[in-house]
Design an enzyme around this catalytic site. Structure first.
Site, short mmCIF file in Angstrom:
data_model
loop_
_atom_site.label_atom_id
_atom_site.label_comp_id
_atom_site.label_asym_id
_atom_site.label_seq_id
_atom_site.Cartn_x
_atom_site.Cartn_y
_atom_site.Cartn_z
N HIS A 61 -8.35 1.41 -6.72
CA HIS A 61 -8.00 2.19 -5.53
C HIS A 61 -6.71 2.97 -5.77
O HIS A 61 -6.03 2.78 -6.78
CB HIS A 61 -7.80 1.27 -4.33
CG HIS A 61 -6.60 0.38 -4.46
ND1 HIS A 61 -6.52 -0.64 -5.39
CD2 HIS A 61 -5.41 0.37 -3.81
CE1 HIS A 61 -5.34 -1.24 -5.29
NE2 HIS A 61 -4.64 -0.64 -4.34
N ASP A 68 -3.31 3.74 -3.21
CA ASP A 68 -2.86 3.09 -1.97
C ASP A 68 -3.06 3.95 -0.73
O ASP A 68 -2.64 5.11 -0.68
CB ASP A 68 -1.38 2.68 -2.10
CG ASP A 68 -1.24 1.52 -3.07
OD1 ASP A 68 -2.14 0.68 -3.12
OD2 ASP A 68 -0.23 1.50 -3.81
N HIS A 86 -5.32 2.20 -9.50
CA HIS A 86 -4.92 0.93 -10.12
C HIS A 86 -5.80 -0.22 -9.66
O HIS A 86 -6.48 -0.14 -8.64
CB HIS A 86 -3.43 0.64 -9.86
CG HIS A 86 -3.08 0.50 -8.41
ND1 HIS A 86 -2.96 1.57 -7.56
CD2 HIS A 86 -2.83 -0.60 -7.66
CE1 HIS A 86 -2.65 1.16 -6.35
NE2 HIS A 86 -2.56 -0.16 -6.37
N ARG A 99 7.08 -5.79 -3.48
CA ARG A 99 6.42 -4.47 -3.47
C ARG A 99 7.09 -3.55 -2.45
O ARG A 99 7.27 -3.93 -1.29
CB ARG A 99 4.96 -4.68 -3.10
CG ARG A 99 4.07 -3.46 -3.12
CD ARG A 99 2.69 -3.91 -2.64
NE ARG A 99 1.65 -2.94 -2.78
CZ ARG A 99 1.45 -1.94 -1.96
NH1 ARG A 99 2.24 -1.74 -0.93
NH2 ARG A 99 0.42 -1.12 -2.15
C1 SIN Z 1 -1.41 -3.56 -5.40
O1 SIN Z 1 -2.47 -2.98 -5.58
O2 SIN Z 1 -0.62 -3.21 -4.54
C2 SIN Z 1 -1.05 -4.78 -6.24
C3 SIN Z 1 -1.24 -4.58 -7.70
C4 SIN Z 1 -0.87 -5.81 -8.47
O3 SIN Z 1 -0.49 -6.83 -7.87
O4 SIN Z 1 -0.94 -5.79 -9.71
#
Ligand code: SIN
Length: 290
Positions: A104, A106, A265, A281
């Site tokens: 995806h 974000d 990602h 994050r």
């Molecule tokens: C995410 O997609 O925000 C997390 C990615 C991860 O934890 O590697």
């Protein structure tokens, strides 16, 4: 301040060395980091040791840092930092445990998706043989676009895809390690579908990027459903092909940022407790996709 840039895959990803993010970054150095970020789509700094406030402040130089709606998963006293983690306290997750387990970009389901997202690695799952788990895969949506045949580029020019938060939620629940409950009607009403160009233009580099996501895009405006779903599937599958990928193997102290226009990602969930993973994050604002 000078730093070095080491590209780490053919199409995206670069390690920046020589920068200590706990110290003040002057305007000129920041501008160079920002250019490197736009160019490589994923940048990371190893061995960082900085505070939550420093993470928020550095992230905020790329765009306004947002707070997370899931207050129970944010770092105490820092609503701007979401804990992404499989760790539990008294059998309750301390953070979001199922983040990113499908390819995806974000919040493409929102009208104004974030420019970028950053993870600061606090704990990484490592077994007794020193095998590291919980890698993150990244794919260059700009290299993927550029590799399309001209006929397909012409076919998708000007098309707009419908992105659905409900579809994403249901897809994640189906295919990932997740204990999410079905969304209520109120939650659905709070997140109406949005429409974005199938081909996005990066606001800083001008490169075109494919902007469709498996499980989240539910149609293309003005196109019959069957035809649209087949085209979306073809484009989304193409975007994340191995040749467009970089795989990040985490170390504690990594601070890594990805660009939500040019990169998709996927978090690899190949570990379980007692192996622990904890990321801080942050996410920062971008402009309306065009
Ligand atoms: C995410 O997609 O925000 C997390 C990615 C991860 O934890 O590697």
């Amino acid at each position: 301040m000078s730093f070095t840039v080491q590209p780490c895959a053919k199409h995206l990803g670069a390690e920046i060395s020589g920068v200590d993010l706990s110290r003040a970054i002057d305007t000129e150095t920041f501008a160079k980091i920002d250019q490197t970020y736009a160019k490589y789509g994923v940048i990371f700094f190893r061995n960082q040791d900085f505070s939550p406030d420093q993470q928020i402040s550095f992230s905020g130089r790329f765009g306004e840092v947002g707070s997370f709606p899931l207050a129970q998963y944010s770092l105490d006293g820092h609503p701007e930092i979401l804990l992404v983690s499989n760790i539990q306290k008294d059998n309750v997750n301390i953070g979001l445990a199922d983040a990113g387990q499908t390819w995806h970009t974000d919040m493409s389901w929102s009208a104004l998706p974030p420019r970028g997202t950053a993870l600061y690695a606090k704990e990484i799952p490592i077994n007794n043989d020193d095998d590291v788990f919980g890698d993150t895969l990244f794919a260059s949506a700009s290299a993927a676009y550029e590799a399309l045949p001209d006929a397909l580029k012409n076919r998708i020019e000007g098309l707009k895809a419908i992105h659905s938060y409900h579809a994403k939620h249901a897809y994640r629940a189906k295919v990932s390690v997740s204990d999410r409950e079905e969304m209520s009607q109120d939650q659905k009403d709070a997140h109406p579908n949005v429409v974005h160009p199938v081909v996005r233009t990066h606001p800083l580099t001008g490169r075109k990027c494919l902007y469709v996501v498996t499980g989240e895009c539910v149609g293309i405006e003005g196109m019959p459903e069957n035809e649209a779903l087949a085209l979306l599937d073809e484009l989304a599958t193409h975007t994340v092909k191995p040749e467009f990928q970089y795989r990040h193997k985490w170390q504690v102290g990594d601070f890594l940022m990805w660009d939500n226009c040019s990169v998709q990602h996927l978090a690899i969930r190949d570990y379980e407790l007692p192996l622990r993973r904890l990321m801080h994050r942050t996410q920062f604002a971008g402009s309306r996709p065009y």
